[in-house]
Every structure is written in C-alpha cells, then in structure tokens.
Design an enzyme around this catalytic site. Structure first.
Site, PDB file in Angstrom:
ATOM      1  CG  ASN A 285      -1.869   1.121   1.301  1.00 17.66           C
ATOM      2  OD1 ASN A 285      -1.841   2.010   0.444  1.00 17.66           O
ATOM      3  ND2 ASN A 285      -2.713   1.111   2.307  1.00 17.66           N
TER       4      ASN A 285
ATOM      5  NE  ARG B 277      -6.398   1.227   0.219  1.00 24.34           N
ATOM      6  CZ  ARG B 277      -6.430   2.375   0.880  1.00 24.34           C
ATOM      7  NH1 ARG B 277      -5.339   2.869   1.414  1.00 24.34           N
ATOM      8  NH2 ARG B 277      -7.547   3.030   1.014  1.00 24.34           N
TER       9      ARG B 277
ATOM     10  CG  HIS C  52     -12.367   3.400   3.408  1.00 27.11           C
ATOM     11  ND1 HIS C  52     -12.927   4.405   4.162  1.00 27.11           N
ATOM     12  CD2 HIS C  52     -11.032   3.575   3.482  1.00 27.11           C
ATOM     13  CE1 HIS C  52     -11.967   5.165   4.671  1.00 27.11           C
ATOM     14  NE2 HIS C  52     -10.807   4.679   4.265  1.00 27.11           N
TER      15      HIS C  52
ATOM     16  NE  ARG D 104      -8.517  11.894   3.756  1.00 24.76           N
ATOM     17  CZ  ARG D 104      -8.702  10.597   3.514  1.00 24.76           C
ATOM     18  NH1 ARG D 104      -9.870  10.154   3.119  1.00 24.76           N
ATOM     19  NH2 ARG D 104      -7.719   9.755   3.684  1.00 24.76           N
TER      20      ARG D 104
ATOM     21  CD  GLU E  65      -8.708  -1.321   4.504  1.00 28.27           C
ATOM     22  OE1 GLU E  65      -8.208  -0.940   5.584  1.00 28.27           O
ATOM     23  OE2 GLU E  65      -9.026  -0.546   3.598  1.00 28.27           O
TER      24      GLU E  65
END
Ligand code: ADP
Length: 400
Positions: free
Chosen positions: A11, A92, A181, A242, A385
């Site tokens: 990732n 990813r 996601h 964010r 994940e």
C-alpha cells in the site's frame, strides 16, 4: 514459516509504503511493516518479522529505495522475496475510475490506465503507481495484481452516484460518486453476515469504517446502495484530517476572498481539517485525552464527528427501509466504545439498543454489542484489508 504461497500486499502512499506478507488461505502474517517519510531526511522503516520488530532511521530518497531496503530486511532473515515462492504481489490502488471494478493482473497497459485515472485521484494513484513500478523492478517474475478501493461501489445506483451538476460537464470529466474503502466495506459486511449465520444476500447493513479516513455504506443484501465518500475520499464523514462534507461555496470563498490557491485549499481540506482542524489533534485517542482535560474545542470536534455519523446513519436507515445490522470497524470503530455508545444513543424506537457491558468488552474477534432486545444487531467487526487484498490477488493469479 509459511512464506511459499504467501502474498506480499503493498500500500504505497505519497510518502509511505505499508506492506504485509500474508498467506491468503490461512491468514498467517509472516511480516509487516511501514516505511515513513520517504523522500524526506527523517525517513524510517519499522519492520516486524515473526513477532520481532525493528525500527531503523534510514535515508529513503524514493519508493524504489524503500522497497529495496524492505527486501534487504527480509533477506537478512533468510527470505529472498524473488525466490520465496510468493503467489503474488497485491497492490492497493485507490481509484479505479469507471475502468476497473475487478482485481486486475497488472500489465503495462493496466499501469497506463491507472495513470490515466490519476487525474481523479492526484493524491493517491500516482503514489500507488510508484509502488507498483518499484515492486515490478525488484520482483519481475512475481505476478502483480491491483485491487481497487473503489471496486465494491462500482454498481452504485445512478441516483446515489450522480452529482446534481451539468450533465455534460459531469460525463466529460467523469465526475460522479465512486466511493472508497470498498475492500474493507466488502470484507466487513461479508464477515458480519457469516457471524450472524445468515446468507450475505439477505442481510441489510450499515457499515461504519472509522479509521484516520472514515466512510459509511448502506449495503442491501451484499450490494452497496450508497456510500459517504464521493469522487474523492474527501466527502462524507468527519475524518482525522479531512473535512468530509462541506458546502462547495466555501471552496469558492476560500479562493476568491481568502485568496488561497487550489493546492492550498486542497491541503487545507485534506490535511488540516477534520478533527485536527477543529482541535489540533487528528488522532482520535489524542482528541479523547484532550476532552478528558476539559478542552472545549476537542469536545466540539467530537460532537461534530458524532453528529455527522448520526446524520448518515439516519439517511441510510431510510434508504435501506429495513435494517438488520450496524457494523463498526477500523481503528476508531473497533476500539472507541464511548463513541459507539454516543453514536447509537436514544435510538430504541428504531430497534437499536447497545448493551453497555458488551460494548466495553475488548476483543480482536467479531462481536455483538447490541442488547438481547435490540431488533437491529450492532456488531464490531475488525477489518483486514490486507487479507482481503491477498485473497483477491491469489484468486486472480489462480484464474490467469
Ligand atoms: P488508517 O485509516 O490509517 O488505517 P486505523 O484504522 O488504524 O487508521 O485507525 C486509526 C485511528 O484509530 C486513529 O484515530 C486512532 O487514534 C484510533 N484508535 C486506535 N486505537 C484506539 C483506541 N484504543 N481507542 C480509540 N481510538 C483508537
């Protein structure tokens, strides 16, 4: 060591490289680690192999150098990644645009398509590509598979995916809701159905993925019908740094009146907003500590966070029509019992009742935190994940 048959999951972020060596069938993790501040003088690697963790400060000018050093750390423990019998490298990739909605074997053509889509995700896809190229150079004989964060939401209903703007502009520039996601929302919702002992296709659920990034999804019988992130991962819930939802008029105001450039506004909304923007701390635990010390801005930040969560929860409850389960996942969702309780407080009339004792019990397993009389099951489902990416990558390689 179960290295042969394992998948190396990568990732790559703009200045980081996260990796995990995991066996897709058993879920056994042989090694994992994180290269941070790549391209900066303070770069470092934390590498854990078979439970032994080492951290080193080392100059990592770019992702290639980082990956070379990771490979060297493996080699020091007797694992030559090139010849260890890896089944695949699973990458990813954040944005698949309208092009990619299945895990995809990486070829030169796939790389150029990911590059083309980069205009939709300038903060993410270029970094993902750099990681893909670095791994391809060092492990040319291992198949590489891209797993897209947007994929699960590819089939969102048009009414949920369409922004109410000029149709020509939207279609010319591929402006729509993509959702992110997805790997986590899919993994968690499938796990929840398994835990409940019900077919995936029969369970209506709301998944709340609350990590540094945060997103909610409404999933009807295994099919997502809405999600809170949009064309980019900036929309929706309040996150660590964010803003989530904001009036687009604020952006124009920041440009016209405050005279900020597009890049400055981008940085403001992505890196200096959310919890961090409101109280100076983006890490949820630090926010909680500030609240305990009586910090009013931290308390307000928390209240905004919960308010937004409940806003989406209410919307998705109605969109689904009937709800079987609410699932909390990721760092905050899995650990912050108080936040879970506050998010679902006072919803007895909707059949949602959290059991205080179950809610505060700690565990790494899937667990039910709703009370026996709760019509809606409330679950904590640890996400994974990396394992999901490893499994998808292994499957693609097996079928190719
Ligand atoms: P990422 O999105 O980077 O994968 P994670 O899923 O690891 O992030 O979530 C990170 C967030 O989880 C941070 O805000 C962190 O403070 C929060 N978190 C981790 N452990 C706890 C805990 N025990 N209690 C509350 N929050 C926690």
């Amino acid at each position: 060591m179960s290295v042969p048959g394992s998948v190396l999951v990568l990732n790559a972020g703009s200045s980081s490289l996260k990796y995990q060596l995991v066996h897709p069938d058993t879920g056994v993790v042989t090694a994992e680690g994180l290269c941070e501040r790549i391209g900066d003088t303070g770069s470092s690697i934390t590498h854990e192999l078979n439970g032994v963790e080492v951290t080193e400060r080392i100059l990592l000018p770019d992702h290639r150098a980082a990956f070379e050093r990771v490979a060297a750390l493996f080699a020091e423990d007797g694992i030559d990644l090139a010849t260890a019998g890896l089944r695949a490298v699973g990458h990813r990739v954040v944005h698949g645009g309208r092009t990619f909605f299945l895990p995809t074997l990486i070829t030169e053509h796939v790389m150029s398509e990911i590059e083309r889509i980069s205009s939709l995700a300038p903060l993410h896809n270029p970094a993902n590509l750099v990681g893909i190229r670095a791994a391809a150079e060092l492990l040319p004989d291992v198949s590489a598979v891209a797993v897209f964060d947007t994929a699960f939401f590819h089939g969102l209903p048009d009414a949920a995916a369409t922004y109410a703007i000029d149709r020509g502009v939207a279609s010319l520039h591929a402006i729509r809701r993509y959702g992110f996601h997805g790997t986590s929302h899919e993994y968690v919702s499938a796990k929840a159905a398994e835990f409940l002992g019900r077919p995936y296709g029969e369970v209506n659920q709301i998944v709340l993925h609350l990590g540094n990034g945060a997103s909610a999804s409404a999933i009807r019988g295994g099919v997502p019908i809405d999600t809170s992130m949009g064309m980019t991962p900036l929309q929706g819930l309040v996150m660590g740094t964010r803003s989530g939802d904001i009036d687009p008029g604020v952006v124009m105001h920041l440009h016209r009146v405050v005279k900020l450039s597009a890049d400055q506004i981008d940085a403001l909304l992505n890196k200096q907003s959310g919890l961090k923007g409101m109280c100076g701390e983006g890490d949820f635990r630090s926010v909680t500590e500030l609240i305990e010390q009586g910090d009013a801005s931290a308390k307000l930040a928390y209240d905004v966070y919960v308010h937004r969560l409940r806003h989406y929860l209410g919307a998705y409850l109605l969109e689904l029509g009937s709800l079987d389960a609410i699932c909390f996942t990721a760092g905050v969702g899995e650990n912050a019992a108080g936040l879970r309780a506050d998010t679902l407080a006072g919803l007895e009339n909707f059949g949602i009742i959290v059991d205080p004792e179950r809610n505060t019990m700690r565990s790494k397993e899937v667990r039910r935190i709703s009370a026996d009389g709760s019509r809606v099951e409330v679950l904590v489902v640890p996400t994974n994940e990396e394992l999901a990416i490893a499994r998808q990558a292994a499957q693609v390689v097996a079928e190719s």
